[in-house]
Design an enzyme around this catalytic site. Structure first.
Site, short mmCIF file in Angstrom:
data_model
loop_
_atom_site.label_atom_id
_atom_site.label_comp_id
_atom_site.label_asym_id
_atom_site.label_seq_id
_atom_site.Cartn_x
_atom_site.Cartn_y
_atom_site.Cartn_z
N HIS A 64 124.85 84.45 73.06
CA HIS A 64 123.47 84.17 73.20
C HIS A 64 123.00 84.88 71.93
CE1 HIS A 64 123.58 83.84 77.81
NE2 HIS A 64 123.17 82.50 77.39
N CYS A 91 120.28 91.34 79.75
CA CYS A 91 120.51 90.01 80.77
C CYS A 91 120.07 90.56 82.28
CB CYS A 91 122.16 89.90 80.64
SG CYS A 91 122.63 89.92 79.08
C1 CIR Z 1 127.41 84.00 81.37
O1 CIR Z 1 128.57 83.53 80.72
O2 CIR Z 1 126.64 83.20 81.56
C2 CIR Z 1 127.63 85.36 82.03
N1 CIR Z 1 128.93 85.52 82.37
C3 CIR Z 1 126.79 86.31 81.01
C4 CIR Z 1 125.50 85.96 80.88
C5 CIR Z 1 124.84 86.96 79.91
N2 CIR Z 1 123.39 86.70 79.96
C6 CIR Z 1 122.72 86.91 78.91
O3 CIR Z 1 123.26 87.26 77.43
N3 CIR Z 1 121.32 86.60 78.84
#
Ligand code: CIR
Length: 257
Positions: free
Chosen positions: A165, A252
């Site tokens: 992201h 996150c």
């Molecule tokens: C994913 O791949 O969607 C989750 N394992 C990690 C999400 C991390 N979120 C973020 O960076 N906002």
């Protein structure tokens, strides 16, 4: 920006099945719960009132609530997560936001958008276009932000390998300062700010989180922590190992306003 509230979601035991590209092994659920609790306490210590939603076992990645909504003043925009296994998490957060934000809108299919791609810099938003957020998602959000008086611009990160992201690599520290993975420092949307560069071996620490008078920094990234301290900001280090195993960072784990 001053924050007074945060919304979190308790990790589910199913988090061990979460999406990941990190080759760091499976998360230890009990340790993740303990780290999540410390994170909650750290937000409270920064002056925030926190609400922790129940775990959602059907969604292994649901602890990463930031991806489910974008907050901008009195507006909350529910996202449409780019990963199929995460679609539906945003609906589970709607009720919690409806009582608080006067307008709760939604990114409509087929566009996709993850909150982790959206970086607010005062009244301006950088909209990451990534493997999760497509151009249509970024454009839909831009239109809603414009209506509310915010400016925005897309930042295409699809050619930057290994960056999930936008906020995996860039985070706003306030006072015109960006914390930036050094590989991205020359991007024109970024170079106009005062940048604190995160060395490549500490890339994970680019996702540090400014909350009121302090910056939460993942434990074990001393070079980055030192650079942030040298910029005159107070740092608090938090162990994030079990969330790092799922490509998740400090931003996150909450929505803040
Ligand atoms: C994913 O791949 O969607 C989750 N394992 C990690 C999400 C991390 N979120 C973020 O960076 N906002």
């Amino acid at each position: 920006m001053t924050f007074s509230q945060a919304l979190l979601r308790r990790p589910a035991a199913t988090m061990v099945a979460g999406i990941t590209t990190a080759a760091l092994g499976l998360p230890d659920y009990q340790l993740a719960l303990a780290q999540h609790h410390q994170y909650d306490l750290a937000l409270q210590a920064a002056g925030l009132t926190t609400t922790v939603l129940e775990a959602l076992p059907d969604f292994p990645d649901s602890v990463f609530v930031e991806d489910c909504a974008v907050l901008a003043g009195s507006l909350a925009v529910l996202t449409r997560p780019g990963a199929g296994s995460r679609r539906g998490e945003e609906l589970a957060i709607r009720a919690a936001l409806e009582g608080i934000f006067s307008q709760v809108l939604q990114i409509e299919a087929p566009a996709t958008l993850d909150g982790g791609d959206i970086c607010q810099i005062d009244d301006h938003f950088l909209l990451g276009v990534s493997a999760r957020t497509d151009r249509a998602g970024a454009e839909a959000l831009a239109a809603l932000l414009t209506e509310k008086g915010f400016s925005s611009e897309p930042v295409d990160i699809t050619s930057w390998s290994g960056i999930l992201h936008l906020k995996s690599a860039i985070n706003y520290l306030g006072d015109g300062m960006l914390l930036v993975d050094e590989r991205l420092a020359r991007h024109p949307a970024i170079a106009r700010y005062e940048c604190i560069l995160v060395p490549q071996q500490e890339a994970y620490a680019a996702n540090s989180l400014r909350v009121n008078d302090r910056v939460l920094v993942p434990a074990g990234f001393s070079l980055t922590q030192k650079k942030i301290s040298q910029a005159g900001l107070r740092t608090v280090s938090l162990n994030m190992s079990e969330f790092q195993k799922l490509d998740g960072g400090l931003s996150c784990l909450s929505l803040r306003w």
